[in-house]
Design an enzyme around this catalytic site. Structure first.
Site, mmCIF file in Angstrom:
data_model
loop_
_atom_site.group_PDB
_atom_site.id
_atom_site.type_symbol
_atom_site.label_atom_id
_atom_site.label_comp_id
_atom_site.label_asym_id
_atom_site.label_seq_id
_atom_site.Cartn_x
_atom_site.Cartn_y
_atom_site.Cartn_z
ATOM 1 N N LYS A 205 0.811 -1.217 0.000
ATOM 2 C CA LYS A 205 0.000 0.000 0.000
ATOM 3 C C LYS A 205 0.847 1.272 0.000
ATOM 4 C CE LYS A 205 -0.800 0.225 5.026
ATOM 5 N NZ LYS A 205 -0.109 1.491 5.290
ATOM 6 N N THR A 206 1.981 1.263 0.729
ATOM 7 C CA THR A 206 2.830 2.462 0.770
ATOM 8 C C THR A 206 3.395 2.750 -0.611
ATOM 9 O OG1 THR A 206 3.414 1.962 3.068
ATOM 10 C CG2 THR A 206 4.779 3.567 1.922
ATOM 11 N N ASP B 77 -4.137 7.289 5.367
ATOM 12 C CA ASP B 77 -3.618 5.928 5.507
ATOM 13 C C ASP B 77 -4.152 5.291 6.795
ATOM 14 O OD1 ASP B 77 -2.183 3.656 4.976
ATOM 15 O OD2 ASP B 77 -0.235 4.479 5.576
ATOM 16 N N GLU B 78 -4.171 3.974 6.847
ATOM 17 C CA GLU B 78 -4.622 3.210 8.019
ATOM 18 C C GLU B 78 -5.986 3.709 8.503
ATOM 19 O OE1 GLU B 78 -3.126 0.626 8.781
ATOM 20 O OE2 GLU B 78 -0.968 0.818 8.478
ATOM 21 N N GLN C 17 -7.507 -5.720 9.801
ATOM 22 C CA GLN C 17 -6.404 -5.398 10.704
ATOM 23 C C GLN C 17 -6.774 -4.275 11.676
ATOM 24 O OE1 GLN C 17 -2.254 -5.740 9.037
ATOM 25 N NE2 GLN C 17 -3.333 -5.583 7.088
ATOM 26 N N ARG D 266 2.202 -11.734 9.911
ATOM 27 C CA ARG D 266 3.546 -11.146 10.082
ATOM 28 C C ARG D 266 4.609 -12.085 9.523
ATOM 29 N NH1 ARG D 266 2.025 -6.884 9.542
ATOM 30 N NH2 ARG D 266 0.046 -7.961 9.214
#
Length: 677
Positions: free
Chosen positions: A32-33, A223-224, A254, A609
């Site tokens: 996404k970044t 973002d987020e 998440q 993770r």
């Protein structure tokens, strides 16, 4: 021109969709970044949009700095000038510096830190007519912070569902909240929680101010977005009051920060607030193997209120995630550290190994085993067990008992518990020590020998205590002597008197009990070699290793962290500990009929993770408050056994006969070697 061909089709669509509301559902490890960076580059370089019209908001300074660096690398420093890449709070301060005078403050306001905040709360509690001794200032401050994050002012508190007239703490909070805000306003100061609270107040009371910033920032990216709270939601509404060029990026799967005020409905209901929203799903995972993703996908699908998506990857692996059954928490720690030793023997980078857990109460056995094995480690988002104040106090006692010349340790414990020894008395002892060329211990002994005051008697008793335990630690086991010492100095009473909060005091007492358990494990492992000297040497050896190699982003150390702290990180090998009922999901959530869905999202975060290897564990029995209780596997994985391999590590059933003999031989050889060392 910015070349978008390096993006996958969904990423490219997200980068090219600039006008109107856009919801980018970016799954774990989906890049996404990178997508946001190229979106900004495309807007400026390819579409000619003025950088000053672009606002990109992230949650942390670290994320904001990473975005700065990536955009500068893509566009060059000159072309990125004018873009506002900020956190919510940094943006809030910028807005308040310009327009806070509209709500009665001066622009040169001060931002108070926690110490300043506590001073005002303490002052308010002194003026309250209720019994001030019954109230913990940190609890009051925390309540005020939660109210502000919910958008509730001091005047509104009493008329909300948050106020319970039968709760003395709410009555105290209502009084102190008013006092606190009046003082802040009088001092022309704001606190951290005020930043967003006052921006929303400014926008709601002065719609023209919100419109001014909406016209300034024509293109907004958040973002987020799944982590936004009510105030951030209202702030975004104000910033988009004149247009709907809003792009939010997030993953409802998440959303794990409800305890901080995050509201998952902000992302779930985004399309209801902004009609004609274009939804783009980033479902290509660039992090994990297909077997790890299969487990993650099936676990999260059990949640009903979620945006439908399925993560996929092109990285195929024959290795399934593992589930290890351990006898108890000590055995759980042992088998995990045994595996890390094997990883270390292979020369692999330990920074690529993570141990994840739901609760910090799971840490002591793990940390103890790491220390015994001399494996370097670091704790992310938490404090190392052996660096906690109470543990350092007791280690200082052990150091002085073993070596009375240890001046730093002696200075630490001289007034713990209180013996009436203040700074001036200590200075006098230090001066005498220097003049007579003697140790501090000898100087105290000389000065207190004929002192008949209460302080002198206390010091004489202290010196006698040290000498007494110097003998007892040679005639008793390490654990027995330490336990007797804790009782003799009334250390638990000292803890109770040191903290306003009974919960904090109870946690500190549990730390001391875990310290006793760690010495017990040391005794069990080393038997006759489990001396005070060997124990202190083991502790000091690892501490010295911890202080080395401070430079660099990632050290060659095993990473320990809670599941909440692990979000956004990735590791080649992940150990996910405590996959059992009452840990994941947590017992408090079960007991209070809380949000099991968020606990499942937490499990999903933990699983995703892992890049190459995922090893989950659960204990068949766990000691809780001194009692050994039977445990059961977590409901989150119990129905998905086809996606992992389960092994009972309490026996050798998972090994061949040759492997069993080799394992036993290696175990005893390692034990003999550790005794020789």
């Amino acid at each position: 021109m910015i070349d978008l061909s390096a993006l996958n089709p969904e990423q490219r669509l997200a980068a090219e969709t600039v006008k109107g509301p856009v919801l980018i559902l970016a799954g774990a490890g989906s890049g996404k970044t990178r997508t946001l960076t190229y979106r900004i580059g495309h807007m400026i370089q390819n579409l000619g949009i003025n950088p000053k019209e672009i606002l990109a908001v992230s949650f942390t300074n670290k994320a904001s700095m990473e975005m700065h660096e990536r955009v500068a690398k893509l566009l060059g420093t000159r072309k990125k000038r004018g873009i506002t890449l900020s956190t919510f709070h940094s943006l809030g301060i910028r807005i308040l510096r310009e327009d806070i005078h509209h709500i009665g403050y001066n622009k040169d306001f001060t931002i108070y830190d926690q110490g300043d905040q506590m001073a005002i709360v303490r002052e308010g509690l002194k003026k309250i007519k209720l019994d001030k001794e019954a109230f913990d200032k940190k609890t009051i401050m925390s309540k005020i912070g939660r109210l502000k994050n919910a958008g509730i002012s001091a005047d509104e508190f009493k008329d909300t569902e948050f106020y319970d007239p039968e709760d003395p703490y709410d009555e105290a909070t209502e009084f102190v909240y008013h006092f606190y805000q009046d003082k802040l306003h009088f001092y022309n100061a704001v606190d951290f929680d005020d930043i967003l609270f006052l921006v929303v107040k400014l926008f709601q009371e002065n719609p023209q101010i919100a419109q001014k910033y909406s016209q300034k920032y024509q293109y907004i990216m958040i973002d987020e977005y799944q982590d936004t709270n009510g105030l951030q939601f209202e702030m975004v509404k104000g910033l988009t009051s004149t247009h709907s060029n809003i792009c939010v990026v997030g993953d409802d799967d998440q959303s794990i920060y409800a305890f901080r005020g995050a509201d998952i409905t902000n992302i779930l209901n985004f399309e209801k607030l902004y009609s004609q929203t274009k939804v783009i799903k980033l479902e290509q995972n660039y992090r994990s193997t297909d077997k790890i993703l299969n487990l993650a996908n099936f676990v999260i699908k059990d949640n009903k209120k979620r945006k439908e998506k399925t993560m996929r990857t092109s990285f195929s692996s024959p290795t399934k995630p593992m589930l290890w059954a351990a006898a108890n928490s000590d055995h759980e720690a042992q088998i995990v550290i045994d595996e890390i030793i094997e990883i270390q023997k292979q020369g692999k980078f330990l920074g690529d190994v993570a141990i994840l857990y739901r609760s910090n109460t799971q840490v002591p056995p793990i940390e103890d085993q790491l220390r015994l094995a001399q494996i370097p480690y670091t704790i992310i988002g938490g404090q190392k067990f052996y660096e906690k104040k109470e543990i350092k106090d007791l280690i200082a006692y052990l150091s002085v008992i073993f070596n009375p010349k240890d001046e730093l340790s002696l200075r630490r414990i001289l007034n713990i518990p209180q013996r009436g020894v203040g700074t001036q008395t200590l200075k006098k002892f230090l001066k005498l020590s220097e003049e007579k060329k003697m140790t501090l211990f000898e100087a105290i002994e000389l000065e207190s020998m004929y002192d008949e005051s209460k302080k002198g008697k206390n010091l004489q008793d202290f010196l006698a205590l040290i000498k007494k335990y110097n003998y007892l630690f040679t005639s008793m086991t390490l654990t027995q002597a330490l336990s007797a010492l804790i009782d003799e100095i009334n250390y638990f009473d000292f803890i109770a008197k040191s903290y306003d909060s009974t919960k904090v005091a109870a946690r500190k007492r549990d730390d001391v009990k875990n310290f006793l358990l760690s010495t017990d494990r040391f005794v069990d492992r080393f038997n006759e070699e489990a001396t005070l000297q060997n124990y202190l040497e083991r502790l000091l050896l690892v501490d010295n290793q911890d202080k080395q190699n401070d430079e660099g982003v990632m050290k060659n150390e095993v990473q320990l962290m809670t599941l909440h702290s692990s979000k956004g990180l990735e590791f080649d090998t992940c150990f996910l500990l405590g996959m059992e009922e009452e840990l994941l999901p947590h017992k408090n959530v079960i007991k209070e009929n809380g949000d099991i869905d968020e606990e499942r999202r937490l499990c999903y975060v933990g699983i995703t993770r892992a890049k190459r290897r995922l090893i989950m564990t659960y204990a068949k029995e766990r000691k809780i408050y001194g009692k050994s209780l039977k445990r059961n596997k977590s409901r989150f994985i119990i129905e998905h056994s086809q996606h992992f391999i389960e092994q009972d590590r309490n026996s050798f059933s998972h090994l061949s006969e040759e492997e069993e003999q080799a394992y036993k031989s290696n175990f005893f050889n390692d034990l003999l070697k550790s005794l020789e060392d």
